[in-house]
Design a protein around this motif. Structure first.
Motif, mmCIF file in Angstrom:
data_model
loop_
_atom_site.group_PDB
_atom_site.id
_atom_site.type_symbol
_atom_site.label_atom_id
_atom_site.label_comp_id
_atom_site.label_asym_id
_atom_site.label_seq_id
_atom_site.Cartn_x
_atom_site.Cartn_y
_atom_site.Cartn_z
ATOM 1 N N ALA A 18 17.813 -27.903 -19.008
ATOM 2 C CA ALA A 18 16.767 -28.205 -18.026
ATOM 3 C C ALA A 18 16.751 -29.692 -17.706
ATOM 4 N N TYR A 35 10.513 -25.259 -17.907
ATOM 5 C CA TYR A 35 11.683 -26.130 -17.860
ATOM 6 C C TYR A 35 12.772 -25.448 -17.041
ATOM 7 N N VAL A 36 13.323 -26.186 -16.051
ATOM 8 C CA VAL A 36 14.348 -25.616 -15.176
ATOM 9 C C VAL A 36 15.434 -26.646 -14.878
ATOM 10 N N CYS A 37 16.595 -26.155 -14.473
ATOM 11 C CA CYS A 37 17.655 -27.050 -14.016
ATOM 12 C C CYS A 37 17.322 -27.457 -12.572
ATOM 13 N N HIS A 40 17.059 -24.817 -9.759
ATOM 14 C CA HIS A 40 15.988 -23.825 -9.710
ATOM 15 C C HIS A 40 14.581 -24.403 -9.538
ATOM 16 N N SER A 44 11.488 -21.954 -8.449
ATOM 17 C CA SER A 44 10.470 -21.765 -9.488
ATOM 18 C C SER A 44 9.096 -22.226 -9.004
ATOM 19 N N CYS A 68 17.159 -23.853 -19.047
ATOM 20 C CA CYS A 68 16.525 -23.465 -17.790
ATOM 21 C C CYS A 68 15.842 -22.113 -17.983
#
Length: 171
Positions: A18, A35-37, A40, A44, A68
């Protein structure tokens, strides 16, 4: 749409590291961190918004590594597990038939005759009040004595636990 207590929408989860932490708010309270990359973030945030949550992207703090799609629900927020009191550490409740907070050490920082810890404890039956649990390990004495230093620290730790019981979920 109003934020739905206890639920988040299905969010992308590619398991890459992330890069962004999305703070999830329902009203004025911080209820979760997702938590995301980078790929995304937009998807999200849109999914959270459509579900009634306010999404505010922020940088992932240094030394924090999450995949992620990882979501952390704050125990005092609207996404909390309502089966547990907000102070419960959520590990082993069913095995010991009790909710229990983290055990706080009662130590003055010097060698002591006994080792003591204090925690909140509450039976799993609805409507039971929490109690203060004092766990003491000593050399087999039936009477447990605490030094004045330990007594002072015990009073601080008990006040801390009592403060936890006066806070309400979501505040």
């Amino acid at each position: 749409m109003t934020a739905q207590p206890g639920s988040l929408p299905a969010l992308p989860a590619c398991a890459r590291p992330a890069d962004v932490r999305i703070e999830v708010y329902g009203g004025d309270s911080l209820d979760a961190s997702v938590y995301v990359c980078r790929q995304h973030v937009t998807l999200s945030a849109a999914a959270l918004d459509a579900y009634g949550w306010r999404a505010e992207p922020a940088a992932v703090r240094p030394l924090v590594t999450r995949p992620c799609g990882y979501a952390y629900r704050y125990p005092t927020g609207r996404l909390a597990d309502l089966a547990h009191p907000h102070w419960c550490d959520r590990r082993g409740c069913l095995d010991r038939h009790r909710h229990r907070s983290l055990r706080l050490p009662v130590t003055s920082g010097r060698p002591e005759a006994s080792i003591a810890e204090v925690s909140l404890s509450q039976g799993l039956t609805a409507g039971l009040e929490p109690v203060i649990a004092l766990a003491v390990a000593d050399a087999g004495n039936h009477e447990v004595t605490l030094s004045l230093g330990q007594g002072r620290v015990l009073s601080y730790q008990v006040r801390r636990l009592l403060d936890l019981t006066s806070r309400r979920r979501g505040r």
